[in-house]
Design an enzyme around this catalytic site. Sequence first.
Site, PDB file in Angstrom:
ATOM      1  N   PHE A 161       2.634   7.143   4.070  1.00  0.00           N
ATOM      2  CA  PHE A 161       3.279   6.028   3.365  1.00  0.00           C
ATOM      3  C   PHE A 161       2.739   5.836   1.951  1.00  0.00           C
ATOM      4  O   PHE A 161       3.396   5.232   1.109  1.00  0.00           O
ATOM      5  CB  PHE A 161       3.108   4.717   4.165  1.00  0.00           C
ATOM      6  CG  PHE A 161       1.753   4.078   4.012  1.00  0.00           C
ATOM      7  CD1 PHE A 161       1.469   3.267   2.916  1.00  0.00           C
ATOM      8  CD2 PHE A 161       0.741   4.283   4.950  1.00  0.00           C
ATOM      9  CE1 PHE A 161       0.210   2.683   2.760  1.00  0.00           C
ATOM     10  CE2 PHE A 161      -0.510   3.704   4.806  1.00  0.00           C
ATOM     11  CZ  PHE A 161      -0.774   2.909   3.701  1.00  0.00           C
ATOM     12  N   LYS A 185      10.305  14.824   6.453  1.00  0.00           N
ATOM     13  CA  LYS A 185      10.235  13.619   7.303  1.00  0.00           C
ATOM     14  C   LYS A 185       9.226  12.694   6.609  1.00  0.00           C
ATOM     15  O   LYS A 185       8.022  12.768   6.854  1.00  0.00           O
ATOM     16  CB  LYS A 185       9.778  14.012   8.710  1.00  0.00           C
ATOM     17  CG  LYS A 185      10.186  13.055   9.840  1.00  0.00           C
ATOM     18  CD  LYS A 185       9.707  11.652   9.678  1.00  0.00           C
ATOM     19  CE  LYS A 185       8.236  11.482   9.953  1.00  0.00           C
ATOM     20  NZ  LYS A 185       7.759  10.102   9.608  1.00  0.00           N
ATOM     21  N   GLU A 188       8.155   6.473   7.667  1.00  0.00           N
ATOM     22  CA  GLU A 188       9.201   5.507   8.016  1.00  0.00           C
ATOM     23  C   GLU A 188       8.923   4.130   7.406  1.00  0.00           C
ATOM     24  O   GLU A 188       9.767   3.248   7.449  1.00  0.00           O
ATOM     25  CB  GLU A 188       9.352   5.424   9.547  1.00  0.00           C
ATOM     26  CG  GLU A 188       8.160   4.827  10.284  1.00  0.00           C
ATOM     27  CD  GLU A 188       7.010   5.811  10.554  1.00  0.00           C
ATOM     28  OE1 GLU A 188       6.804   6.756   9.760  1.00  0.00           O
ATOM     29  OE2 GLU A 188       6.294   5.589  11.553  1.00  0.00           O
ATOM     30  N   SER A 238      -3.184  10.731   8.297  1.00  0.00           N
ATOM     31  CA  SER A 238      -4.514  10.384   8.818  1.00  0.00           C
ATOM     32  C   SER A 238      -5.094  11.552   9.622  1.00  0.00           C
ATOM     33  O   SER A 238      -4.359  12.410  10.130  1.00  0.00           O
ATOM     34  CB  SER A 238      -4.416   9.136   9.685  1.00  0.00           C
ATOM     35  OG  SER A 238      -3.533   9.382  10.762  1.00  0.00           O
ATOM     36  N   CYS A 293      -5.800   8.354  -0.699  1.00  0.00           N
ATOM     37  CA  CYS A 293      -6.712   9.261   0.021  1.00  0.00           C
ATOM     38  C   CYS A 293      -7.869   9.674  -0.887  1.00  0.00           C
ATOM     39  O   CYS A 293      -8.884  10.160  -0.416  1.00  0.00           O
ATOM     40  CB  CYS A 293      -5.974  10.492   0.492  1.00  0.00           C
ATOM     41  SG  CYS A 293      -5.426  11.512  -0.865  1.00  0.00           S
ATOM     42  N   GLU A 394     -12.613   5.520   7.847  1.00  0.00           N
ATOM     43  CA  GLU A 394     -11.707   5.262   6.722  1.00  0.00           C
ATOM     44  C   GLU A 394     -11.029   3.919   6.947  1.00  0.00           C
ATOM     45  O   GLU A 394     -10.365   3.726   7.969  1.00  0.00           O
ATOM     46  CB  GLU A 394     -10.652   6.368   6.645  1.00  0.00           C
ATOM     47  CG  GLU A 394      -9.670   6.150   5.518  1.00  0.00           C
ATOM     48  CD  GLU A 394      -8.595   7.231   5.442  1.00  0.00           C
ATOM     49  OE1 GLU A 394      -8.052   7.608   6.497  1.00  0.00           O
ATOM     50  OE2 GLU A 394      -8.295   7.670   4.322  1.00  0.00           O
TER      51      GLU A 394
END
Length: 508
Positions: A161, A185, A188, A238, A293, A394
Amino acid sequence: MSAPTEPAATAGLATVPFWIGGRPATPHSRRRGHVMNPSTGAVARLVPLADAVDVDAAVRSAREALPAWRATSPLRRARIITRFRELLDANHKALAALIAEEHGKVWLDAVGSVQRGIEVVEFASGAPHLLKGSFSESVGRDVDAYSLQQPVGVCAGITPFNFPAMVPLWMLPVALVCGNTFILKPSEKDPSAAVRMAELLTEAGLPDGVFNVVHGDKEAVDAILQHPGIDAVSFVGSTPVAQYIYATAAAAGKRVQALGGAKNHAVVMPDADLPFAVDAIIGAAYGSAGERCMAISAVAAVGDVADALVAQLAARARALTVGPSMTPGIDMGPVVTAEHRQKILGYVDAGIAEGAELVVDGRRLVIPGHEAGFFVGPTLFDRVTPAMTIHREEIFGPVLVVVRVGTLDDAIALVNDSRFGNGTALFTRSGAAARRFEQEVEVGMVGVNVPIPVPMAFYAFGGWKQSLFGDLHVHGVEGIKFYTRTKAVTRRWTGDPTADSFLMPTLG
Ligand code: NAD
C-alpha cells in the site's frame, strides 16, 4: 479494509475496476473491499476482490497478447515506454492527488514518489541497449557462439500500500520493455493509481492484454501463485508475506523475487554534523508517517552524542505539523487504516511496558475537523534496548527509537544483529569510519550522510536477509536479468560435409 458485504453507507460509491484486455473489466467475484480516505476516516470507494476466475481471465489476456508483444522489436517496445513516461509527466500531479487521497501521505511527498517511479520508466526506455546478447566468432571451425536475452513470459507483480505508483513502476516498465506481458495485483487499500497507469499505458499505444490489473487480497494472490500460466512473480510487502510468496511461487515452478519489511538504523557518530543529522533523521523517520520501507525507524547514538541528539530530535518531532494529506504546508498525514493505527499504538504501549523512555508521545493526537482520521503524532523513545519489541519489530508508523551504544563497533553489531537488512545510514565526518561501515554492515542499501539511500533507477534496489527473498533486486541491470532468460546458441554453417565428428569436439 475489506468488508464481505456492502453496508448502506457505501451505496452509490464508485467501484475501482479491474483492467483486462485493454479495458475496464467486470469482476466475477462478488466480494468487495473498502478503499478508505485516511484523512477523513470515510470510505472513498469500493474495490472488487478477485477470485480465481478473475485471475484466470487476466492470465488468458496476458497469454494471448504475449506472442505478438515478444515479437515486437525492443526499440518499438521502448518507444511505447517513452510515450508512457511522457503521459506520466503530464498526469503527475493528478496521480499524486489520487495517492494522497487513498494512502494519506502529504501531496508533495506523493509527487516525489511518482517522480522516483518515473525515473524507472526513463531507465526502461533505454533498455534495448541492455537486451543485446553477446557474440563470439569462430569458437570452433565454422562455429560461432552467441547468447540471447529472451522474455520470461507472463509476469505478475504483487505490491504494497505504501507506494501505490512507485513500487509497481519498479517492475512493470522493465518487464514490458523486455517483452513480457504483465498482471499487476496492487494493494487493495489504494488501488486507483494502478488503474490510472493502465489507462495511460493503453493511451501510450500498448497493445491490449499486455498489461492487466486485478485487485484483491490473499484469495487473489493465491490464485496468482498457483496459476500455471504465470511464469514469474515480483512481490514487495511485509516479511511474513514475502517469505510465503517466495516459498509458494518457487514450489509452483515460478521465478520469484520477494522484497520484505525493514528496520533501518541511522548511526550517529560523535563527530557528526548534529543539526544536519537531526534534520535528515526527522524527515526519514516521520516523512510519510513512517510508512516507508526505507524509513529510519531506529537510531544508534554513539558515545556522548546521545543527550544532545535526543534533545534536538524531541524538539523537532514536537514541532512537526500533522493534518489531512492535501493541506498545504503540513509535514505528516495520517496512517493508512484504523487497524494499522491500532497496531502502531499497541507497539507504543509495548515500548512503555518493556521500560523504554517515552520522550514524545503521539498517541492522543486529534485533528480538529478530522476527528475520525487515522492520525498518530510523531513519537520518540529513548533508552531502548536491542531486545525490546519496539527495536526488533517493524512498526511502520511515526515511531522512532533511540538505542545508546558505546562505539562504532557496537553500532555495526546492532545493525548486523537485526533480521532485516534493507537500508541504513551513517552520520559522520570521518572517511575512515564511513569506509568501515560501508564494508562491514550487512545491509543492501547504505547511506553516508544520506538518510534514505534509495538507489537511482539505473542501480538495483533491494535489501539483504529477511528484507529480500530471492537472488535479484528490482530495476537496474538486476531488473533486466529478472525479466529475461538467457539462451546460449552454438551454431555451425559449414561447406565441409566431413566436419561432423563422433568424438567430443575440442574447440579452438
Ligand atoms: P503486506 O505484506 O500486508 O501486503 C503486500 C501485498 O500482499 C498486498 O498486495 C496484499 O494484498 C498482499 N497480501 C497481504 N496479506 C497477504 C497474505 N496473507 N497472503 C497473500 N498476500 C497477501 O504489506 P503492506 O502492509 O501493503 O505494505 C507494508 C510492508 O511492505 C512493510 O512491511 C514494508 O516494509 C514493506 N515494503 C517493503 C519494500 C521493500 O522494498 N523492501 C517496499 C515497500 C514496502
